[in-house]
Design a protein around this motif. Structure first.
Motif, PDB file in Angstrom:
ATOM      1  N   VAL A 196       0.862  -1.183   0.000  1.00 18.97           N
ATOM      2  CA  VAL A 196       0.000   0.000   0.000  1.00 18.97           C
ATOM      3  C   VAL A 196       0.896   1.230   0.000  1.00 18.97           C
ATOM      4  N   ARG A 197       0.756   2.051  -0.997  1.00 22.03           N
ATOM      5  CA  ARG A 197       1.613   3.220  -1.131  1.00 22.03           C
ATOM      6  C   ARG A 197       1.293   4.267  -0.064  1.00 22.03           C
ATOM      7  N   SER A 198       2.339   4.856   0.485  1.00 25.32           N
ATOM      8  CA  SER A 198       2.154   6.004   1.371  1.00 25.32           C
ATOM      9  C   SER A 198       2.285   7.254   0.517  1.00 25.32           C
ATOM     10  N   VAL A 199       1.420   8.210   0.753  1.00 28.61           N
ATOM     11  CA  VAL A 199       1.400   9.377  -0.113  1.00 28.61           C
ATOM     12  C   VAL A 199       1.155  10.628   0.710  1.00 28.61           C
ATOM     13  N   SER A 200       1.702  11.741   0.250  1.00 30.26           N
ATOM     14  CA  SER A 200       1.479  13.035   0.882  1.00 30.26           C
ATOM     15  C   SER A 200       1.365  14.069  -0.226  1.00 30.26           C
ATOM     16  N   PHE A 201       0.218  14.737  -0.299  1.00 30.34           N
ATOM     17  CA  PHE A 201      -0.022  15.718  -1.348  1.00 30.34           C
ATOM     18  C   PHE A 201       0.314  17.120  -0.846  1.00 30.34           C
ATOM     19  N   GLU A 202       1.158  17.807  -1.596  1.00 31.28           N
ATOM     20  CA  GLU A 202       1.541  19.160  -1.204  1.00 31.28           C
ATOM     21  C   GLU A 202       0.342  20.097  -1.214  1.00 31.28           C
ATOM     22  N   SER A 203      -0.637  19.808  -2.068  1.00 23.58           N
ATOM     23  CA  SER A 203      -1.800  20.690  -2.180  1.00 23.58           C
ATOM     24  C   SER A 203      -2.628  20.727  -0.905  1.00 23.58           C
ATOM     25  N   LEU A 204      -2.434  19.720  -0.019  1.00 20.54           N
ATOM     26  CA  LEU A 204      -3.201  19.691   1.223  1.00 20.54           C
ATOM     27  C   LEU A 204      -2.445  20.291   2.404  1.00 20.54           C
ATOM     28  N   GLU A 205      -1.158  20.551   2.210  1.00 22.79           N
ATOM     29  CA  GLU A 205      -0.355  21.029   3.336  1.00 22.79           C
ATOM     30  C   GLU A 205      -0.796  22.398   3.829  1.00 22.79           C
ATOM     31  N   ASP A 206      -1.154  23.289   2.910  1.00 23.05           N
ATOM     32  CA  ASP A 206      -1.554  24.645   3.282  1.00 23.05           C
ATOM     33  C   ASP A 206      -3.058  24.851   3.215  1.00 23.05           C
ATOM     34  N   ALA A 207      -3.817  23.753   3.144  1.00 20.68           N
ATOM     35  CA  ALA A 207      -5.273  23.887   3.048  1.00 20.68           C
ATOM     36  C   ALA A 207      -5.837  24.434   4.361  1.00 20.68           C
ATOM     37  N   THR A 208      -6.770  25.372   4.257  1.00 21.63           N
ATOM     38  CA  THR A 208      -7.395  25.961   5.443  1.00 21.63           C
ATOM     39  C   THR A 208      -8.452  25.020   5.999  1.00 21.63           C
ATOM     40  N   ALA A 209      -8.585  25.019   7.300  1.00 25.63           N
ATOM     41  CA  ALA A 209      -9.581  24.164   7.950  1.00 25.63           C
ATOM     42  C   ALA A 209     -10.981  24.705   7.664  1.00 25.63           C
ATOM     43  N   PRO A 210     -11.966  23.820   7.463  1.00 24.30           N
ATOM     44  CA  PRO A 210     -13.324  24.293   7.216  1.00 24.30           C
ATOM     45  C   PRO A 210     -13.909  25.006   8.426  1.00 24.30           C
ATOM     46  N   ARG A 211     -14.783  25.983   8.152  1.00 23.78           N
ATOM     47  CA  ARG A 211     -15.424  26.740   9.229  1.00 23.78           C
ATOM     48  C   ARG A 211     -16.557  25.922   9.839  1.00 23.78           C
ATOM     49  N   PRO A 212     -16.905  26.195  11.084  1.00 21.01           N
ATOM     50  CA  PRO A 212     -17.998  25.446  11.740  1.00 21.01           C
ATOM     51  C   PRO A 212     -19.283  25.470  10.935  1.00 21.01           C
ATOM     52  N   GLN A 213     -19.611  26.619  10.325  1.00 22.00           N
ATOM     53  CA  GLN A 213     -20.840  26.708   9.538  1.00 22.00           C
ATOM     54  C   GLN A 213     -20.796  25.759   8.346  1.00 22.00           C
ATOM     55  N   GLU A 214     -19.626  25.659   7.709  1.00 22.35           N
ATOM     56  CA  GLU A 214     -19.478  24.775   6.558  1.00 22.35           C
ATOM     57  C   GLU A 214     -19.609  23.311   6.977  1.00 22.35           C
ATOM     58  N   ILE A 215     -18.990  22.963   8.109  1.00 19.82           N
ATOM     59  CA  ILE A 215     -19.090  21.587   8.601  1.00 19.82           C
ATOM     60  C   ILE A 215     -20.537  21.237   8.926  1.00 19.82           C
ATOM     61  N   LYS A 216     -21.249  22.154   9.588  1.00 20.40           N
ATOM     62  CA  LYS A 216     -22.635  21.890   9.958  1.00 20.40           C
ATOM     63  C   LYS A 216     -23.503  21.684   8.729  1.00 20.40           C
ATOM     64  N   MET A 217     -23.334  22.544   7.728  1.00 25.31           N
ATOM     65  CA  MET A 217     -24.135  22.411   6.508  1.00 25.31           C
ATOM     66  C   MET A 217     -23.776  21.142   5.748  1.00 25.31           C
ATOM     67  N   ALA A 218     -22.470  20.798   5.735  1.00 28.58           N
ATOM     68  CA  ALA A 218     -22.057  19.576   5.056  1.00 28.58           C
ATOM     69  C   ALA A 218     -22.638  18.345   5.746  1.00 28.58           C
ATOM     70  N   GLU A 219     -22.659  18.355   7.084  1.00 28.40           N
ATOM     71  CA  GLU A 219     -23.255  17.245   7.828  1.00 28.40           C
ATOM     72  C   GLU A 219     -24.740  17.133   7.535  1.00 28.40           C
ATOM     73  N   THR A 220     -25.424  18.264   7.427  1.00 36.03           N
ATOM     74  CA  THR A 220     -26.852  18.250   7.101  1.00 36.03           C
ATOM     75  C   THR A 220     -27.071  17.673   5.710  1.00 36.03           C
ATOM     76  N   LEU A 221     -26.216  18.056   4.777  1.00 32.13           N
ATOM     77  CA  LEU A 221     -26.331  17.531   3.416  1.00 32.13           C
ATOM     78  C   LEU A 221     -26.101  16.029   3.389  1.00 32.13           C
ATOM     79  N   VAL A 222     -25.075  15.564   4.114  1.00 25.86           N
ATOM     80  CA  VAL A 222     -24.796  14.129   4.184  1.00 25.86           C
ATOM     81  C   VAL A 222     -25.984  13.390   4.785  1.00 25.86           C
TER      82      VAL A 222
END
Length: 301
Positions: A169-195
């Motif tokens: 199983v390959r181990s991988v690390s994407f540079e594009s995720l290193e500086d990604a901003t954490a989602p805001r609480p409002q975004e998480i709540k809406m995403a959970e509602t959508l799910v």
């Protein structure tokens, strides 16, 4: 089905004779490669790069080349001398919690059939595995290759699923995720509602391979035409795509509205406005409103 292996499960001091069957098969339509000019079948020939002659499969050995360029040739006898543990035995190594096996490790699946006139030990092992939330880790040797496998129960039958070794199983690390901003609480709540609005029990029978269905229909039409060629079909219209969504909250809100979980969508509002009960009430009120207006007009005159 035809069994591809026979042996026995070593469960402590209990032996469970079994036959092994391949549990899955692909439903892809098979094609032959042909010359586009005249339809002739394409054949592949194993040709030696030194003598230029065709080589039979039985006369082919295997060569390993080291990172330094050193070459080693092995034949079937060399492979046969390797220590393969218990060629016809499936020893149970341990029982582990089922949720501790990462699904990425699962490879191929095999059915195990009892190979005994009295399959009591098989039934006992299957019943035990079904009652406890554990999966049996076993060693399984097939085609001169030792594999780690998980043994569990499916519909009362023992199933063996080979596992990839950890280093496969390959181990991988994407540079594009290193500086990604954490989602805001409002975004998480809406995403959970959508799910939650899209959550249902998994029923695999409701999904079909539409590509294979359409491909088979195309082939059937070609056969029916009699000329062996696929009929002309209009090109499918390209799906409309939205511009890149910058506001993630807006995209989530639109998704919730489309799923009916984030307030009423436009169709719902229209349905509510044209509700039969309210429409009837409006019709009943219209004559009264006209009479009242007429009385006021006469008094004013």
């Amino acid at each position: 089905m035809r069994s591809i292996w026979k042996g026995s499960i070593a469960f402590g001091l209990v032996n469970v004779p079994v036959k092994v069957y391949t549990a899955t098969e692909d439903h892809d339509i098979k094609f032959h490669q042909v010359h586009a000019k005249d339809g002739g079948r394409i054949k592949y020939d194993r040709v030696c790069t030194i003598c230029g002659q065709s080589v039979a499969f039985a006369d082919i050995d295997k060569q390993y080349e080291s990172p330094d360029g050193e070459k080693v040739v092995l034949n079937d006898d060399d492979f046969a001398k390797l220590p393969v543990a218990e060629k016809h035995e499936i020893p149970v190594l341990q029982f582990v919690p089922s949720d501790q096996i990462d699904p990425i490790l699962y490879d191929k699946t095999y059915y195990l059939e009892p190979d005994s006139n009295t399959p009591k030990a098989y039934v006992l092992l299957a019943a035990t595995l079904e009652r406890i939330d554990r999966t049996a880790l076993v060693h399984f040797t097939l085609r001169q290759k030792t594999r780690l496998a998980a043994m569990r129960v499916r519909d009362g039958m023992l199933v063996l699923q080979t596992l990839l070794w950890p280093d496969e199983v390959r181990s991988v690390s994407f540079e594009s995720l290193e500086d990604a901003t954490a989602p805001r609480p409002q975004e998480i709540k809406m995403a959970e509602t959508l799910v939650e609005s899209m959550s249902e029990d998994f029923e695999p029978d409701q999904y079909t391979d539409e590509y294979q269905v359409e491909l088979q229909r195309l082939l059937d039409e070609a056969v029916a035409s009699g000329d062996g060629k696929a009929p002309e079909r209009p090109e499918a219209a390209a799906a409309e795509t939205d511009a890149e969504v910058v506001d993630l909250v807006a995209a989530l809100q639109r998704s919730l509205e489309a799923s009916g979980a984030g307030g009423e969508s436009e169709p719902a509002k229209k349905t509510r406005k044209s509700s039969p009960r309210k429409a009837t009430a409006r019709k009943a009120a219209e004559p009264k409103a006209r009479k009242t207006a007429q009385k006021r007009t006469r008094k004013g005159a």
